[in-house]
Design a protein around this motif. Structure first.
Motif, PDB file in Angstrom:
ATOM      1  N   GLY A  28       0.821  -1.195   0.000  1.00 43.56           N
ATOM      2  CA  GLY A  28       0.000   0.000   0.000  1.00 43.56           C
ATOM      3  C   GLY A  28       0.858   1.250   0.000  1.00 43.56           C
ATOM      4  O   GLY A  28       2.042   1.205  -0.351  1.00 43.56           O
ATOM      5  N   PRO A  29       0.293   2.394   0.402  1.00 42.47           N
ATOM      6  CA  PRO A  29       1.081   3.629   0.458  1.00 42.47           C
ATOM      7  C   PRO A  29       2.239   3.487   1.443  1.00 42.47           C
ATOM      8  O   PRO A  29       2.075   2.932   2.533  1.00 42.47           O
ATOM      9  N   GLU A  30       3.386   3.968   1.050  1.00 41.68           N
ATOM     10  CA  GLU A  30       4.592   3.873   1.874  1.00 41.68           C
ATOM     11  C   GLU A  30       5.293   5.216   1.860  1.00 41.68           C
ATOM     12  O   GLU A  30       5.318   5.902   0.841  1.00 41.68           O
ATOM     13  N   ALA A  31       5.852   5.618   2.996  1.00 41.29           N
ATOM     14  CA  ALA A  31       6.374   6.980   3.141  1.00 41.29           C
ATOM     15  C   ALA A  31       7.482   7.273   2.147  1.00 41.29           C
ATOM     16  O   ALA A  31       7.470   8.305   1.457  1.00 41.29           O
ATOM     17  N   LEU A  32       8.486   6.391   2.041  1.00 36.09           N
ATOM     18  CA  LEU A  32       9.609   6.647   1.159  1.00 36.09           C
ATOM     19  C   LEU A  32       9.171   6.704  -0.292  1.00 36.09           C
ATOM     20  O   LEU A  32       9.554   7.614  -1.043  1.00 36.09           O
ATOM     21  N   VAL A  33       8.338   5.757  -0.714  1.00 36.61           N
ATOM     22  CA  VAL A  33       7.853   5.757  -2.091  1.00 36.61           C
ATOM     23  C   VAL A  33       6.966   6.972  -2.350  1.00 36.61           C
ATOM     24  O   VAL A  33       6.998   7.565  -3.437  1.00 36.61           O
ATOM     25  N   SER A  34       6.168   7.366  -1.362  1.00 37.62           N
ATOM     26  CA  SER A  34       5.264   8.505  -1.553  1.00 37.62           C
ATOM     27  C   SER A  34       6.025   9.788  -1.821  1.00 37.62           C
ATOM     28  O   SER A  34       5.630  10.588  -2.684  1.00 37.62           O
ATOM     29  N   ILE A  35       7.115  10.001  -1.098  1.00 39.34           N
ATOM     30  CA  ILE A  35       7.863  11.242  -1.334  1.00 39.34           C
ATOM     31  C   ILE A  35       8.592  11.188  -2.671  1.00 39.34           C
ATOM     32  O   ILE A  35       8.751  12.207  -3.356  1.00 39.34           O
ATOM     33  N   LEU A  36       9.031   9.995  -3.097  1.00 39.72           N
ATOM     34  CA  LEU A  36       9.619   9.869  -4.427  1.00 39.72           C
ATOM     35  C   LEU A  36       8.580  10.139  -5.509  1.00 39.72           C
ATOM     36  O   LEU A  36       8.873  10.775  -6.530  1.00 39.72           O
ATOM     37  N   VAL A  37       7.360   9.659  -5.293  1.00 39.42           N
ATOM     38  CA  VAL A  37       6.283   9.916  -6.252  1.00 39.42           C
ATOM     39  C   VAL A  37       5.973  11.402  -6.312  1.00 39.42           C
ATOM     40  O   VAL A  37       5.820  11.988  -7.396  1.00 39.42           O
ATOM     41  N   PHE A  85       7.906  -1.851 -15.333  1.00 38.76           N
ATOM     42  CA  PHE A  85       9.325  -2.093 -15.050  1.00 38.76           C
ATOM     43  C   PHE A  85       9.495  -3.184 -13.985  1.00 38.76           C
ATOM     44  O   PHE A  85      10.367  -4.043 -14.113  1.00 38.76           O
ATOM     45  N   THR A  86       8.672  -3.144 -12.945  1.00 43.85           N
ATOM     46  CA  THR A  86       8.793  -4.156 -11.896  1.00 43.85           C
ATOM     47  C   THR A  86       8.448  -5.537 -12.435  1.00 43.85           C
ATOM     48  O   THR A  86       9.125  -6.527 -12.129  1.00 43.85           O
ATOM     49  N   PHE A  87       7.393  -5.613 -13.249  1.00 37.92           N
ATOM     50  CA  PHE A  87       7.016  -6.898 -13.838  1.00 37.92           C
ATOM     51  C   PHE A  87       8.111  -7.426 -14.751  1.00 37.92           C
ATOM     52  O   PHE A  87       8.443  -8.626 -14.724  1.00 37.92           O
ATOM     53  N   GLY A 136       9.682  11.889 -19.314  1.00 40.56           N
ATOM     54  CA  GLY A 136      10.047  12.514 -18.047  1.00 40.56           C
ATOM     55  C   GLY A 136       9.819  11.622 -16.840  1.00 40.56           C
ATOM     56  O   GLY A 136      10.490  11.786 -15.820  1.00 40.56           O
ATOM     57  N   LEU A 137       8.874  10.679 -16.945  1.00 42.21           N
ATOM     58  CA  LEU A 137       8.569   9.809 -15.816  1.00 42.21           C
ATOM     59  C   LEU A 137       9.315   8.486 -15.851  1.00 42.21           C
ATOM     60  O   LEU A 137       9.219   7.704 -14.899  1.00 42.21           O
ATOM     61  N   THR A 138      10.044   8.209 -16.926  1.00 41.03           N
ATOM     62  CA  THR A 138      10.684   6.903 -17.070  1.00 41.03           C
ATOM     63  C   THR A 138      11.760   6.679 -16.012  1.00 41.03           C
ATOM     64  O   THR A 138      11.766   5.651 -15.318  1.00 41.03           O
ATOM     65  N   ILE A 139      12.687   7.614 -15.890  1.00 45.44           N
ATOM     66  CA  ILE A 139      13.768   7.452 -14.917  1.00 45.44           C
ATOM     67  C   ILE A 139      13.226   7.388 -13.497  1.00 45.44           C
ATOM     68  O   ILE A 139      13.615   6.493 -12.715  1.00 45.44           O
ATOM     69  N   PRO A 140      12.317   8.289 -13.075  1.00 47.17           N
ATOM     70  CA  PRO A 140      11.755   8.132 -11.723  1.00 47.17           C
ATOM     71  C   PRO A 140      11.044   6.791 -11.521  1.00 47.17           C
ATOM     72  O   PRO A 140      11.108   6.218 -10.426  1.00 47.17           O
ATOM     73  N   ALA A 141      10.385   6.280 -12.551  1.00 43.09           N
ATOM     74  CA  ALA A 141       9.696   4.992 -12.410  1.00 43.09           C
ATOM     75  C   ALA A 141      10.684   3.862 -12.165  1.00 43.09           C
ATOM     76  O   ALA A 141      10.433   2.966 -11.340  1.00 43.09           O
ATOM     77  N   ILE A 142      11.807   3.884 -12.864  1.00 46.33           N
ATOM     78  CA  ILE A 142      12.821   2.842 -12.655  1.00 46.33           C
ATOM     79  C   ILE A 142      13.382   2.921 -11.237  1.00 46.33           C
ATOM     80  O   ILE A 142      13.538   1.898 -10.554  1.00 46.33           O
ATOM     81  N   LEU A 143      13.672   4.129 -10.786  1.00 39.80           N
ATOM     82  CA  LEU A 143      14.228   4.286  -9.445  1.00 39.80           C
ATOM     83  C   LEU A 143      13.226   3.870  -8.374  1.00 39.80           C
ATOM     84  O   LEU A 143      13.589   3.210  -7.390  1.00 39.80           O
ATOM     85  N   PHE A 156      21.205  18.141   0.397  1.00 43.29           N
ATOM     86  CA  PHE A 156      21.633  19.435  -0.149  1.00 43.29           C
ATOM     87  C   PHE A 156      21.348  19.592  -1.640  1.00 43.29           C
ATOM     88  O   PHE A 156      21.350  20.717  -2.130  1.00 43.29           O
ATOM     89  N   VAL A 157      21.125  18.510  -2.359  1.00 42.70           N
ATOM     90  CA  VAL A 157      20.850  18.622  -3.796  1.00 42.70           C
ATOM     91  C   VAL A 157      19.395  18.255  -4.071  1.00 42.70           C
ATOM     92  O   VAL A 157      18.561  19.126  -4.296  1.00 42.70           O
ATOM     93  N   SER A 158      19.089  16.969  -4.099  1.00 43.28           N
ATOM     94  CA  SER A 158      17.721  16.536  -4.340  1.00 43.28           C
ATOM     95  C   SER A 158      17.607  15.052  -4.051  1.00 43.28           C
ATOM     96  O   SER A 158      18.612  14.331  -3.964  1.00 43.28           O
ATOM     97  N   ILE A 159      16.380  14.593  -3.923  1.00 38.60           N
ATOM     98  CA  ILE A 159      16.135  13.174  -3.687  1.00 38.60           C
ATOM     99  C   ILE A 159      16.531  12.359  -4.912  1.00 38.60           C
ATOM    100  O   ILE A 159      17.089  11.263  -4.797  1.00 38.60           O
ATOM    101  N   GLU A 160      16.226  12.891  -6.114  1.00 39.07           N
ATOM    102  CA  GLU A 160      16.575  12.160  -7.332  1.00 39.07           C
ATOM    103  C   GLU A 160      18.078  11.939  -7.424  1.00 39.07           C
ATOM    104  O   GLU A 160      18.540  10.857  -7.800  1.00 39.07           O
TER     105      GLU A 160
END
Length: 822
Positions: A198-207, A248-250, A439-446, A582-586
């Protein structure tokens, strides 16, 4: 009376088996030491015969052994009476494995639809575990699964609302969609019985970060901010991101990339997760302090960097001042967590006191209640205390007080009416324009990698505790299917949560039905309970997220690194932490994954070789059992052993000062792994370092310490089971360079399968046939092994010395095992 062997032979020869069977030879017990380490085969001789002697015998004597086996089989079948005084015990030379019906029919050349259908059902139960546990469900597990599902649902409801609105910057109802569809579909395809998806804190902030970077600011009439259009746009991007994450996960699971969880450095991940926890706390600070916010959850500063950046195709961006938007040239990126922290320090005077008081009380209640539950359960042996849902108690209490005392009129922000028009009809997410997908491909992989790593840790932990098997690849497929299904129900990416899984396990979840029950409760809440959350204070949701972020901070790993003096790992962890803050989550995600892969590649690229040095034991000569003394020259030569210089302090390279001048200038190297294109590039440099310094650990800046020129290099390749073409070519170049320098090269215990490659590559012609030997001692003598009598006599001496030497290594051979001493 018929002999026992006759019955066995009659059955084997005169009857036809009812089903076809697969046969394989039984491995003799003596072959079980094939892959043992050369240092543990004998306590005395580093070059004792083991696997490669057996392989050479198998390769050289195969025709004779086959003829002997045929003769023995014919004799046993023609004679039914055993010799006098001997009891015939039938020992089958093969063991049988019954095949599946489809495989047996295929061997007979038949086509059985029933057998094919049976095989398909077997495979289907493997890939869809629900087809296995639903028909075989034990009704006695129903109370446990129902209670676990209901308890987890009580956590999913407030967490889904909080994570979606505060971290992912989405409508709160989307958090409930995420707590419904992925949870239900994982119950059918997942293998873990306790994992709560379900919803998870770390994944939610990445989303939230990924959507913010790709969202398009929708303006109503060009001057007024249209919040509804912005939230609809972000919801569409969230569903598209969930689709990409699911794909990607599949695919990772389909192509069996489940090993990626072992390739990520724990130190780097710990640094990243700790930094994300700090980022979550900083982002929730404005809500906890009651500061005025703008759309996107940032404090109202003038000017602010863009909260919803315009794609590069548009030449303007926006910043917020008083609710209107003005076109300016883009000059800044999204602010980092450190920038937001500095902003908070500048605006501390705008803190709303009632909101701050509510936040402090909420955080203190959650922390104190959690610690008290743990202590009471452990001290008074009341495990049921851990099941008290303190989050739900806090949510219900604050909603009631907010409604009764009208906290909204006192300046405390509340959630407000949640827009809901029924469960969304499943539809395909947005796939155009293509710039959005790009634009969403790299974040989706991560997100796929980070979410899977978090989930599989929980899965393997509880699978080991309850003793049931799980597969990393099947978990990838299950999580991929769950996110694909969630994308059609407007959910954002969902993965496993450690906190909720711990609760499910404590309550007693027995099967995946607990997940279905939790999804059912969430669905009921979506239709019936949404109006009840209207008066929920946002500060309470921020407090829930803050406590969840605190659970991500684990100081155990840091203390363990300090205890081991693992300064390199600690440095990597601090670097990733600083980069994320200091830079970003990505940037933190990319660097964590990239550095982990680079560390793996670095380890693979360095060949594992061991420099062997000579050790001369101080054990006196031992005569044979028959009283025949061994020649002192033979004893002097055979007592010289070669051991790892890293593990044995007395081991050293032969030099001109040693008693045996024939071995002066000899370098003995053992290759401890297969050679391939990735790890052979460093082989030449490491051999050069061994020649110049007499050690592989010496720094290149040191002065060369060898006192005798290298005249002979011996490669012990017993632990090199494979070698590819690139490695053979590089090894041939190394051998050619040694030949040009008039340095002899010998290979000890080379496997027969690899010897063919050496012959084709010309290595055999370079070094000569006589340089391929079975023992290091034979290589030092410059030729093949001696006659069998000499070898047997030497073996007797070594066995006797091992029996008398109290400091012999583990694995020493007992003298009673030698047939010459009986």
């Amino acid at each position: 009376m018929q002999a026992p062997g006759a019955g066995f032979g009659a059955v084997a020869a005169g009857t036809r088996p009812l089903i076809h069977a697969r046969t394989r030879p039984i491995t003799p017990a003596r072959n079980l030491v094939d892959e043992s380490d050369s240092e543990s085969v004998s306590a005395f001789d580093d070059d004792a015969d083991d696997t490669s002697d057996q392989e050479w015998a198998a390769a050289d004597d195969l025709p004779a052994r086959a003829a002997h086996h045929h003769h023995a089989s014919s004799s046993s079948s023609s004679s039914t009476m055993p010799p006098a005084g001997v009891t015939a015990i039938p020992l089958p030379i093969t063991e049988t494995e019954p095949l599946l019906p489809a495989s047996a029919a295929r061997l007979r050349g038949e086509r059985s639809w029933d057998a094919t259908w049976a095989t398909l059902k077997t495979r289907a139960r493997y890939y869809v575990p629900a087809l296995s546990w639903i028909p075989n469900y034990d009704p006695r597990n129903l109370p446990h699964d129902f209670l676990a599902g209901a308890t987890v649902a009580l956590l999913l409801l407030p967490q889904g609302l909080s994570y979606a609105s505060s971290l992912a910057k989405l409508d709160p109802v989307i958090g409930l969609y995420t707590a419904f569809a992925p949870v239900a579909f994982y119950a059918f395809f997942g293998t873990s019985r306790q994992l709560s998806v379900g919803p998870e804190a770390l994944v939610s902030i990445l989303v939230g970060s990924a959507i913010t970077k790709n969202a398009v600011l929708r303006m109503g009439d060009g001057t007024e901010f249209n919040e509804e259009a912005v939230m609809a746009e972000r919801a569409t991007l969230a569903a598209t991101l969930s689709l990409l994450v699911g794909i990607f996960t599949f695919m990772l699971g389909f192509f069996r990339f489940g090993f990626i969880d072992s390739m990520l450095s724990r130190a780097l991940l710990r640094g990243f997760i700790t930094a994300v926890a700090l980022v979550i706390m900083i982002e929730q600070a404005p809500t906890l302090l009651g500061m005025p916010l703008v759309p996107g959850g940032l404090p109202a500063l003038e000017p602010l960097p863009p909260v919803f950046p315009i794609p590069p195709t548009v030449t303007s961006t926006m910043f917020w001042s008083t609710g209107t938007a003005e076109a300016v040239e883009p000059d800044e990126d999204e602010p980092s967590a450190f920038d937001l922290f500095l902003t908070l320090l500048d605006r501390l005077h705008e803190t709303h006191a009632p909101t701050l008081l509510l936040s402090i009380i909420s955080v203190a209640f959650l922390l104190i209640t959690g610690a008290a539950k743990q202590r009471i359960a452990n001290r008074f042996h009341r495990p049921w205390v851990k099941l008290i849902p303190e989050i739900l108690i806090l949510v219900v209490a604050t909603i009631t007080l907010s409604w009764a005392y009208d906290w909204c009129s006192q300046g405390i922000e509340i959630l407000g009416r949640v827009r809901f028009s029924g469960l969304p009809v499943p539809r395909f997410p947005l796939l155009k324009p293509f710039s959005v997908i790009r634009g969403l491909t790299i974040p989706a992989i991560l997100i796929s990698v980070i979410g899977f790593v978090e989930s599989i840790v929980v899965t393997k932990s509880y699978a080991g505790a309850h003793n049931y098997p799980v597969s990393r690849n099947r978990e990838l497929v299950a999580l991929g299917v769950a996110n694909l299904a969630g994308a059609f129900f407007h959910a954002y990416p969902a993965f496993g949560s450690l906190a909720r899984s711990r609760v499910a396990d404590r309550v007693g979840a027995r099967t995946q039905l607990a997940g279905l029950v939790a999804a059912g409760f969430v669905l009921v809440a979506i239709f019936c309970l949404l109006p009840c959350f209207e008066y929920l204070p946002k500060a309470v949701m921020a407090a829930i997220i803050l406590v969840a972020a605190l659970s991500l901070v684990e100081t155990h790993d840091i203390a363990f690194m300090l205890q081991l003096h693992a300064w390199k790992d600690l440095m990597f962890m601090l670097f990733t932490f600083a980069l994320t803050v200091f830079v970003s989550i990505e940037a933190g995600v990319l660097v964590s994954i990239a550095l982990s892969l680079l560390l793996v590649v670095k380890d693979v690229a360095i060949p594992r070789i061991t420099l062997l040095g000579r050790v001369r034991p101080a054990t006196p000569a031992v005569p044979t059992a028959r009283g025949t003394a061994i020649s002192p020259s033979v004893l002097a030569q055979r007592r010289i052993k070669y051991r790892s210089m890293a593990n044995f302090q007395d081991a050293h390279l032969p030099s001109a000062n040693d008693d045996d001048d024939d071995t002066a200038g000899t370098v003995v190297v053992r290759i401890d792994e297969p050679l391939h294109f990735a790890n052979t590039g460093e082989l030449r440099d490491r051999l050069s370092r061994a020649e110049r310094f007499g050690s592989l650990a010496a720094h290149p800046s040191e002065t060369p310490r060898r006192r005798a020129p290298v005249r002979h290099v011996v490669f012990d390749v017993h632990h090199m089971p494979r070698i590819d073409a690139s490695a053979v070519q590089i090894l041939a170049e190394i051998v050619a360079q040694y030949r040009d320098r008039e340095v002899a090269v010998s290979f000890v215990r080379l496997r027969p399968a690899l010897r063919k490659k050496f012959a084709r590559a010309g290595i055999t012609a370079f070094v000569g046939e006589e340089r391929f030997v079975r023992r290091i001692a034979d290589a030092l003598r410059g030729g093949p092994s001696g006659d069998g009598v000499h070898d047997a006599a030497v073996a007797v001496v070594e066995v006797g010395m091992a029996a008398r030497d109290p400091g012999a290594e583990d694995g020493a051979v007992s003298a009673e095992t030698s047939p010459l001493l009986r």
